[in-house]
Design an enzyme around this catalytic site. Structure first.
Site, PDB file in Angstrom:
ATOM      1  CG  HIS A 278     -13.073   3.317   2.607  1.00  0.00           C
ATOM      2  ND1 HIS A 278     -13.819   4.254   3.294  1.00  0.00           N
ATOM      3  CD2 HIS A 278     -11.777   3.705   2.774  1.00  0.00           C
ATOM      4  CE1 HIS A 278     -13.010   5.143   3.844  1.00  0.00           C
ATOM      5  NE2 HIS A 278     -11.763   4.832   3.541  1.00  0.00           N
TER       6      HIS A 278
ATOM      7  CD  GLU B 216      -8.997  -1.389   3.758  1.00  0.00           C
ATOM      8  OE1 GLU B 216      -9.214  -0.751   2.717  1.00  0.00           O
ATOM      9  OE2 GLU B 216      -8.662  -0.867   4.841  1.00  0.00           O
TER      10      GLU B 216
ATOM     11  NE  ARG C 161     -10.724  12.572   2.961  1.00  0.00           N
ATOM     12  CZ  ARG C 161     -10.432  11.274   2.994  1.00  0.00           C
ATOM     13  NH1 ARG C 161     -11.356  10.396   3.376  1.00  0.00           N
ATOM     14  NH2 ARG C 161      -9.236  10.844   2.660  1.00  0.00           N
TER      15      ARG C 161
ATOM     16  CG  MET D 135     -15.072   8.139  18.528  1.00  0.00           C
ATOM     17  SD  MET D 135     -16.127   9.631  18.422  1.00  0.00           S
ATOM     18  CE  MET D 135     -16.402   9.706  16.638  1.00  0.00           C
ATOM     19  NE  ARG D 136      -8.046   6.034  20.553  1.00  0.00           N
ATOM     20  CZ  ARG D 136      -6.853   5.597  20.145  1.00  0.00           C
ATOM     21  NH1 ARG D 136      -6.383   4.466  20.611  1.00  0.00           N
ATOM     22  NH2 ARG D 136      -6.143   6.303  19.276  1.00  0.00           N
TER      23      ARG D 136
ATOM     24  N   GLY E 292     -11.395   1.335  12.361  1.00  0.00           N
ATOM     25  CA  GLY E 292     -10.929   1.721  13.690  1.00  0.00           C
ATOM     26  C   GLY E 292     -12.006   2.176  14.646  1.00  0.00           C
TER      27      GLY E 292
ATOM     28  CE  LYS F  57      -0.517   2.773   6.675  1.00  0.00           C
ATOM     29  NZ  LYS F  57      -1.944   3.006   7.024  1.00  0.00           N
TER      30      LYS F  57
ATOM     31  CG  ASN G  66      -1.869   1.151   1.263  1.00  0.00           C
ATOM     32  OD1 ASN G  66      -1.786   2.079   0.455  1.00  0.00           O
ATOM     33  ND2 ASN G  66      -2.784   1.134   2.217  1.00  0.00           N
TER      34      ASN G  66
ATOM     35  CD  GLU H 190     -12.291  -3.407  12.957  1.00  0.00           C
ATOM     36  OE1 GLU H 190     -11.369  -3.777  13.704  1.00  0.00           O
ATOM     37  OE2 GLU H 190     -12.177  -3.349  11.720  1.00  0.00           O
ATOM     38  CG  ASN H 191     -11.258  -0.623  18.209  1.00  0.00           C
ATOM     39  OD1 ASN H 191     -11.092  -1.710  18.755  1.00  0.00           O
ATOM     40  ND2 ASN H 191     -10.626  -0.296  17.090  1.00  0.00           N
TER      41      ASN H 191
ATOM     42  CG  HIS I 290     -14.353   1.568   6.151  1.00  0.00           C
ATOM     43  ND1 HIS I 290     -13.538   0.470   5.947  1.00  0.00           N
ATOM     44  CD2 HIS I 290     -13.516   2.612   6.381  1.00  0.00           C
ATOM     45  CE1 HIS I 290     -12.271   0.846   6.058  1.00  0.00           C
ATOM     46  NE2 HIS I 290     -12.234   2.144   6.315  1.00  0.00           N
ATOM     47  CG  LEU I 291     -18.210   3.998  10.996  1.00  0.00           C
ATOM     48  CD1 LEU I 291     -19.075   4.059  12.254  1.00  0.00           C
ATOM     49  CD2 LEU I 291     -18.659   5.016   9.966  1.00  0.00           C
TER      50      LEU I 291
END
Length: 413
Positions: free
Chosen positions: A186, A390, A247, A289-290, A336, A19, A12, A339-340, A214-215
């Site tokens: 995505h 992915e 965005r 977000m945390r 991310g 990556k 990637n 899922e969390n 997909h967040l």
């Protein structure tokens, strides 16, 4: 008899990073993973993690890595230290993430000169991503010219959208001349998660309708009918749709005219505002977000507003895609945040009970790397958390294209 090549290296390539993961498609196992970042800077950083027995664990070094060729050479050297070098006869192909494939590429494609030319032709509609993806492909070709290079496109899964979902309501001649339409992004994640959701339900993908959310820092939603995407939130670029980390997502196009005429902002300044200084970071100064949830819990009003705007937009898309699909069998949260962040999932489902949507409070707080149902028993619609993968999806698609000469089949999961 020469052993069959079953390994796939997934690359990637970003503008200043690479990556990578090395996978063995005989069993889907990961052999190594890593990241090269800040390519071209004095403090370039390489982090390599062997995932099989080898000399030690994670290795990290900081030094100047001049360009992508040097980056891939450094990756090859790290892999070789683990006995996994790019010269290994076990390596079947290199799979590349390519962000934009336009309408021409609806499936993984072995790269040749014509494919490279088409990816380059699409640079104007993906100026931040396709040039870096091209650099990665060309660099890998120079290192292993004998090996198949396969492009797997983020947009491919969304090419099944009907024309009425993909078209913008603007003059068709202008749209066609400049390739203006909704492409979506995505797609590799949406393809993987929608299929894994069907497996979680014990169904074939053709039998169910799924809304995939997909967040991550970038965020997108898709409506998947019988395994085929029929709508998605991102459009010509990844700017359209949900509120994201930096965005804006959906916005009145006239805002751009207003900023130019009244605020005197240039096109580049407006572009930077909407892509890099908007979304959650624009609303409250944070895109993690945390951290936002911590601030909400402490009574921070800006963080509360940012969270509420984020959830409101998410609910609008869930409702819209329920209408588009007619029947929804499952809603799957991934990436991310998806899922969390239990608080995001709980808030997104709150008040949607009439649509058959709800989460079980205890199930929702469970942390796991495995797909799991978080809705109550007997709920009208299954709500699930399905970790995306992915890299595995790119490897799977790559190997399915180049590694099936002997008729073997590899598990899609």
């Amino acid at each position: 008899m020469t052993p069959r090549a079953t390994r796939v290296l997934v690359l990637n390539s970003g503008s200043s990073s690479v990556k990578y993961q090395l996978l063995d498609m005989a069993d889907g196992s990961r052999l190594a993973a890593g990241l090269v970042e800040r390519i071209g800077e004095e403090s370039s950083r390489l982090v390599h993690t062997p995932l099989v027995s080898g000399p030690g664990g994670k290795r990290e070094r900081t030094e100047r890595i001049a360009d992508h060729r040097a980056a891939l050479e450094a990756v090859a050297a790290e892999l070789a230290r683990d006995g996994l070098g790019l010269d290994s006869p076990a390596l079947a192909a290199i799979g590349h993430r390519v962000v934009h494939g336009g309408l021409k590429f609806s499936a993984p494609t072995v790269v040749d000169d014509a494919v490279l030319a088409e990816i380059e032709r699409l640079v104007p509609v993906a100026p931040l991503h396709n040039p870096a993806n091209l650099t990665g492909i060309r660099t890998a070709q120079r290192l292993r010219p004998d090996l198949p290079q396969v492009a797997v496109f983020d947009t491919a899964f969304h090419t099944t959208m009907p024309e009425y979902a993909a078209r913008y309501a603007i003059d068709t001649a202008t749209a066609d001349a400049h390739r203006i339409r909704r492409y979506g992004f995505h797609g590799t994640s949406h393809a993987y998660v929608s299929r894994r959701t069907a497996e979680l339900l014990g169904k074939d993908p053709s039998e169910i309708n799924v809304i995939v959310l997909h967040l991550g820092n970038g965020a997108s939603a898709s409506a998947v009918e019988g395994g085929r995407c029929v709508d998605t939130s991102m459009g010509l670029t990844p700017l359209e749709g949900l509120v994201m980390g930096t965005r804006s997502g959906d916005i009145d196009p006239a805002v751009t005219f207003h900023l130019k005429r009244v605020a005197g902002m240039s096109v580049d300044e407006i572009d930077e505002l909407l892509n890099k200084k908007s979304g959650l970071v624009g609303l409250c100064g944070d895109n993690d977000m945390r951290e936002i949830r911590r601030r909400v819990d402490e009574g921070d009003e800006r963080a509360r507003l940012a969270f509420d705007v984020y959830i409101h937009r998410l609910k609008k898309y869930i409702g819209a895609y329920t209408a588009v699909l007619g029947r929804v069998d499952a809603v799957a949260f991934t990436a991310g945040v998806g899922e969390n962040a239990a608080a995001v999932r709980e808030a997104a489902m709150a008040g949607l009970e009439n649509l058959g949507l709800a989460v079980d409070a205890e199930r929702n707080t469970v942390r796991s790397d495995e797909p799991r149902v978080i809705s109550p028993d007997g709920a009208g619609v299954v709500v699930a958390v399905v970790p995306t993968d992915e890299e595995l999806e790119i490897a799977r698609q790559t190997f399915a294209l180049v590694g099936q000469a002997d008729g073997d089949r590899v598990s899609a999961t």
